[in-house]
Scaffold this motif. Structure first.
Motif, mmCIF file in Angstrom:
data_model
loop_
_atom_site.group_PDB
_atom_site.id
_atom_site.type_symbol
_atom_site.label_atom_id
_atom_site.label_comp_id
_atom_site.label_asym_id
_atom_site.label_seq_id
_atom_site.Cartn_x
_atom_site.Cartn_y
_atom_site.Cartn_z
ATOM 1 N N LYS A 94 -5.456 -0.301 19.312
ATOM 2 C CA LYS A 94 -6.515 0.291 20.123
ATOM 3 C C LYS A 94 -5.958 0.703 21.474
ATOM 4 O O LYS A 94 -5.071 0.048 22.026
ATOM 5 N N SER A 137 -4.020 0.999 3.708
ATOM 6 C CA SER A 137 -5.450 1.286 3.867
ATOM 7 C C SER A 137 -6.211 -0.001 4.202
ATOM 8 O O SER A 137 -7.132 0.013 5.024
ATOM 9 N N PHE A 140 -5.287 -0.831 7.894
ATOM 10 C CA PHE A 140 -5.993 0.028 8.846
ATOM 11 C C PHE A 140 -7.488 -0.284 8.879
ATOM 12 O O PHE A 140 -8.127 -0.167 9.924
ATOM 13 N N SER A 141 -8.048 -0.662 7.741
ATOM 14 C CA SER A 141 -9.451 -1.064 7.714
ATOM 15 C C SER A 141 -9.667 -2.303 8.569
ATOM 16 O O SER A 141 -10.648 -2.396 9.322
ATOM 17 N N LEU A 143 -7.831 -3.209 11.104
ATOM 18 C CA LEU A 143 -7.681 -2.790 12.502
ATOM 19 C C LEU A 143 -8.965 -2.139 13.010
ATOM 20 O O LEU A 143 -9.455 -2.461 14.101
ATOM 21 N N THR A 144 -9.518 -1.237 12.219
ATOM 22 C CA THR A 144 -10.740 -0.526 12.610
ATOM 23 C C THR A 144 -11.903 -1.491 12.809
ATOM 24 O O THR A 144 -12.742 -1.313 13.705
ATOM 25 N N ASN A 145 -11.940 -2.545 11.981
ATOM 26 C CA ASN A 145 -13.036 -3.517 12.049
ATOM 27 C C ASN A 145 -12.768 -4.654 13.037
ATOM 28 O O ASN A 145 -13.560 -5.598 13.128
ATOM 29 N N PHE A 161 -3.326 8.414 9.644
ATOM 30 C CA PHE A 161 -4.454 7.623 10.143
ATOM 31 C C PHE A 161 -5.048 8.252 11.390
ATOM 32 O O PHE A 161 -6.271 8.347 11.542
ATOM 33 N N ASN A 167 -10.201 8.971 15.279
ATOM 34 C CA ASN A 167 -9.260 7.870 15.455
ATOM 35 C C ASN A 167 -8.386 8.020 16.693
ATOM 36 O O ASN A 167 -8.032 7.032 17.341
ATOM 37 N N TYR A 170 -9.625 6.386 19.903
ATOM 38 C CA TYR A 170 -9.676 4.931 20.039
ATOM 39 C C TYR A 170 -8.352 4.227 19.764
ATOM 40 O O TYR A 170 -8.171 3.076 20.157
ATOM 41 N N PHE A 171 -7.433 4.916 19.084
ATOM 42 C CA PHE A 171 -6.171 4.291 18.701
ATOM 43 C C PHE A 171 -4.992 5.169 19.109
ATOM 44 O O PHE A 171 -5.132 6.378 19.275
#
Length: 224
Positions: A94, A137, A140-141, A143-145, A161, A167, A170-171
């Motif tokens: 992030k 995947s 990354f999920s 990380l996103t959560n 990604f 994305n 935020y990243f």
């Protein structure tokens, strides 16, 4: 001659399953071109990444192509062709205001049994918490959560990604130091069963041919 390739079709754009559940990707097109150049017939089968080299050693497959780094540890178990792709990894995390990403005390996602994981164990084990995943995947999920703080991933996967939706808002991706990049300097290659010199030479010839005649560049531009 038929060459049975194994790959982990969970790593776009190198290898993935299309809508018809057929294996596609940069690695697949590359292997097909190599085989065509030296009159080999190639077939592909999906396997979990962490089982690829073991399956190769037991003779279930003739070769593995799966964005596979050449490492000294892997060289003890299998042989490799010449490298066909160089791709240093990055930390995707992030965005932080007025600061760069630090691994200290962070949870970092990585593919299980990958060279990226080996790097983290060697350089970051004392400072961070390493969380292994079966696919990027999944990492990354997480990380996103907000379940982990970063994903340690190859630049190509990081770029894919960061292309998705918002994305990039935020990243961001941060490279490792030049001194530490030598850990990954040998690049990706095709793995073959140890001692199979004839297949290694044939595949290397195919790589040489498609590089010299422009086929490699055409495939590269299709994906990158």
């Amino acid at each position: 001659m038929n060459v049975r390739f194994a790959t982990s079709a969970n790593y776009y754009p190198f290898a993935y399953l299309d809508e018809q559940k057929q294996i596609q990707g940069f690695d697949i097109d590359l292997a097909r071109a190599v085989c065509a150049a030296v009159d080999l017939i190639c077939t592909f089968q999906h396997q979990r990444f962490d089982s690829l080299l073991l399956s190769l050693q037991f003779g279930r497959f003739d070769a593995v192509i799966s964005a596979l780094d050449i490492t000294s540890e892997r060289k003890e178990k299998v042989d490799f062709t010449d490298s066909y792709f160089n791709n240093s990894p990055v930390f995707v995390s992030k965005k932080l205001p007025l600061a760069t990403f630090s691994t200290a005390g962070k949870f970092i996602g990585v593919i299980a049994n990958s060279s990226n994981q080996a790097y983290l164990i060697k350089y970051e084990k004392e400072n961070s918490f390493i969380v292994a995943y079966a696919t990027y995947s999944e990492a990354f999920s997480a990380l996103t959560n907000g379940k982990i703080d970063a994903v340690f991933v190859d630049q190509a996967a990081a770029s894919e990604f960061l292309k998705v939706a918002d994305n990039t808002l935020y990243f961001y991706a941060q490279k490792i130091s030049e001194a530490q990049q030598v850990f990954f300097s040998e690049g990706f290659a095709i793995a073959i069963k140890k001692g199979n010199l004839a297949l290694r030479q044939r595949l290397n010839l195919g790589l040489k041919i498609i590089t010299e005649n422009g086929t490699y560049q055409t495939i590269y531009e299709r994906y990158f």
